[in-house]
Design an enzyme around this catalytic site. Sequence first.
Site, PDB file in Angstrom:
ATOM      1  N   PRO A 246      12.549   6.375  -1.911  1.00 22.04           N
ATOM      2  CA  PRO A 246      12.248   5.482  -3.020  1.00 22.04           C
ATOM      3  C   PRO A 246      10.871   5.678  -3.635  1.00 22.04           C
ATOM      4  O   PRO A 246       9.879   5.837  -2.913  1.00 22.04           O
ATOM      5  CB  PRO A 246      12.328   4.090  -2.390  1.00 22.04           C
ATOM      6  CG  PRO A 246      13.187   4.245  -1.199  1.00 22.04           C
ATOM      7  CD  PRO A 246      13.027   5.661  -0.733  1.00 22.04           C
ATOM      8  N   ASN A 247      10.860   5.662  -4.944  1.00 21.05           N
ATOM      9  CA  ASN A 247       9.647   5.683  -5.773  1.00 21.05           C
ATOM     10  C   ASN A 247       8.941   7.038  -5.831  1.00 21.05           C
ATOM     11  O   ASN A 247       7.962   7.191  -6.556  1.00 21.05           O
ATOM     12  CB  ASN A 247       8.648   4.589  -5.332  1.00 21.05           C
ATOM     13  CG  ASN A 247       9.245   3.209  -5.466  1.00 21.05           C
ATOM     14  OD1 ASN A 247       9.733   2.865  -6.555  1.00 21.05           O
ATOM     15  ND2 ASN A 247       9.272   2.437  -4.408  1.00 21.05           N
TER      16      ASN A 247
ATOM     17  N   ARG B 292       2.281   7.286 -10.204  1.00 22.35           N
ATOM     18  CA  ARG B 292       2.245   6.165  -9.261  1.00 22.35           C
ATOM     19  C   ARG B 292       0.989   6.260  -8.390  1.00 22.35           C
ATOM     20  O   ARG B 292       0.847   7.193  -7.600  1.00 22.35           O
ATOM     21  CB  ARG B 292       3.490   6.251  -8.373  1.00 22.35           C
ATOM     22  CG  ARG B 292       3.511   5.286  -7.234  1.00 22.35           C
ATOM     23  CD  ARG B 292       4.603   5.642  -6.245  1.00 22.35           C
ATOM     24  NE  ARG B 292       4.640   4.678  -5.173  1.00 22.35           N
ATOM     25  CZ  ARG B 292       5.141   4.901  -3.974  1.00 22.35           C
ATOM     26  NH1 ARG B 292       5.683   6.078  -3.684  1.00 22.35           N
ATOM     27  NH2 ARG B 292       5.131   3.970  -3.060  1.00 22.35           N
TER      28      ARG B 292
ATOM     29  N   TYR C 283      -1.561   8.920  -4.000  1.00 24.96           N
ATOM     30  CA  TYR C 283      -0.499   9.917  -3.830  1.00 24.96           C
ATOM     31  C   TYR C 283      -0.764  11.235  -4.570  1.00 24.96           C
ATOM     32  O   TYR C 283       0.014  12.176  -4.430  1.00 24.96           O
ATOM     33  CB  TYR C 283       0.840   9.316  -4.290  1.00 24.96           C
ATOM     34  CG  TYR C 283       1.245   8.114  -3.460  1.00 24.96           C
ATOM     35  CD1 TYR C 283       1.471   8.241  -2.091  1.00 24.96           C
ATOM     36  CD2 TYR C 283       1.367   6.846  -4.035  1.00 24.96           C
ATOM     37  CE1 TYR C 283       1.808   7.144  -1.318  1.00 24.96           C
ATOM     38  CE2 TYR C 283       1.713   5.739  -3.267  1.00 24.96           C
ATOM     39  CZ  TYR C 283       1.929   5.893  -1.910  1.00 24.96           C
ATOM     40  OH  TYR C 283       2.267   4.816  -1.135  1.00 24.96           O
TER      41      TYR C 283
ATOM     42  N   ASN D 164      10.430  12.858   3.320  1.00 23.55           N
ATOM     43  CA  ASN D 164       9.488  11.790   2.990  1.00 23.55           C
ATOM     44  C   ASN D 164      10.345  10.593   2.604  1.00 23.55           C
ATOM     45  O   ASN D 164      10.864  10.531   1.483  1.00 23.55           O
ATOM     46  CB  ASN D 164       8.544  12.190   1.855  1.00 23.55           C
ATOM     47  CG  ASN D 164       7.500  11.096   1.598  1.00 23.55           C
ATOM     48  OD1 ASN D 164       7.614   9.982   2.110  1.00 23.55           O
ATOM     49  ND2 ASN D 164       6.500  11.420   0.801  1.00 23.55           N
TER      50      ASN D 164
ATOM     51  N   ALA E 196       8.941   4.155   1.542  1.00 24.08           N
ATOM     52  CA  ALA E 196       8.849   2.870   2.246  1.00 24.08           C
ATOM     53  C   ALA E 196       9.962   2.688   3.284  1.00 24.08           C
ATOM     54  O   ALA E 196       9.802   1.911   4.236  1.00 24.08           O
ATOM     55  CB  ALA E 196       8.880   1.733   1.237  1.00 24.08           C
TER      56      ALA E 196
ATOM     57  N   GLU F  45       8.906  14.905   9.361  1.00 22.71           N
ATOM     58  CA  GLU F  45       8.497  13.739   8.570  1.00 22.71           C
ATOM     59  C   GLU F  45       7.223  14.085   7.805  1.00 22.71           C
ATOM     60  O   GLU F  45       6.262  14.591   8.399  1.00 22.71           O
ATOM     61  CB  GLU F  45       8.236  12.566   9.522  1.00 22.71           C
ATOM     62  CG  GLU F  45       7.762  11.303   8.828  1.00 22.71           C
ATOM     63  CD  GLU F  45       7.371  10.204   9.824  1.00 22.71           C
ATOM     64  OE1 GLU F  45       7.114  10.517  11.008  1.00 22.71           O
ATOM     65  OE2 GLU F  45       7.309   9.040   9.392  1.00 22.71           O
TER      66      GLU F  45
ATOM     67  N   HIS G 223       4.357  12.610   4.817  1.00 24.66           N
ATOM     68  CA  HIS G 223       3.815  11.586   3.912  1.00 24.66           C
ATOM     69  C   HIS G 223       2.616  12.173   3.195  1.00 24.66           C
ATOM     70  O   HIS G 223       1.799  12.864   3.815  1.00 24.66           O
ATOM     71  CB  HIS G 223       3.375  10.335   4.676  1.00 24.66           C
ATOM     72  CG  HIS G 223       4.489   9.718   5.443  1.00 24.66           C
ATOM     73  ND1 HIS G 223       5.489   9.003   4.833  1.00 24.66           N
ATOM     74  CD2 HIS G 223       4.787   9.756   6.757  1.00 24.66           C
ATOM     75  CE1 HIS G 223       6.358   8.613   5.761  1.00 24.66           C
ATOM     76  NE2 HIS G 223       5.961   9.069   6.936  1.00 24.66           N
TER      77      HIS G 223
ATOM     78  N   ARG H 296      -3.669   2.881   6.377  1.00 27.40           N
ATOM     79  CA  ARG H 296      -3.401   1.935   5.277  1.00 27.40           C
ATOM     80  C   ARG H 296      -2.994   0.563   5.824  1.00 27.40           C
ATOM     81  O   ARG H 296      -3.356   0.220   6.931  1.00 27.40           O
ATOM     82  CB  ARG H 296      -2.344   2.557   4.351  1.00 27.40           C
ATOM     83  CG  ARG H 296      -2.819   3.888   3.742  1.00 27.40           C
ATOM     84  CD  ARG H 296      -1.777   4.488   2.825  1.00 27.40           C
ATOM     85  NE  ARG H 296      -1.498   3.607   1.707  1.00 27.40           N
ATOM     86  CZ  ARG H 296      -0.423   3.722   0.925  1.00 27.40           C
ATOM     87  NH1 ARG H 296       0.447   4.703   1.151  1.00 27.40           N
ATOM     88  NH2 ARG H 296      -0.234   2.895  -0.072  1.00 27.40           N
TER      89      ARG H 296
END
Length: 155
Positions: A22-23, A30, A35, A87, A90, A111, A113, A120
């Site tokens: 998502p996103n 964004r 990012y 990735n 969320a 994985e 990111h 964070r």
Amino acid sequence: MGDIILSEGNSTDRTVFVLNGPNLNLLGMREPEIYGADTLDEIAGRLEDQGHALSLAVDIRQSNHEGHLVDWLQEAAADRALAVILNAGALTHTSIALHDAIKAIDVPVIEVHLSNPAAREEFRHKSLIAPVAKGTICGFGALGYALALDAASKF
Ligand code: DQA
């Protein structure tokens, strides 16, 4: 908005799936301070070139929908993919469905990111992907995808 298939690779090489949750279709606009400025298209273009140099087909996709990511993980297994770079956005922090899907398949999942979730907000500290992933690369921005593809090429 529909799913985005950014690149399907070619059929002779072993395939690495690069799945984005998502996103991540909004990369570039964004929160670029977190990012980065690269769009997913730009990242995909570089991964395709890198894949070509490594004799790997790279199949790069993005969806805002959890079930589509589950389907694609199962497809990676059915296609006997070399690896999946994931990735999950969320969904990393919430998705038992993705955790179970990774456990159910016989394909190593890396994985990735862009940011370092451990540095964070507290709600990003837990990953449901990490315990079932082969390894995790985070905090290096878009370079993380390239590092993951390099790792996959050695599987
Ligand atoms: C992310 C980190 C997640 O916490 C966040 O929800 C994202 C992006 C990253 O690439 O840094 O959507 O996966």
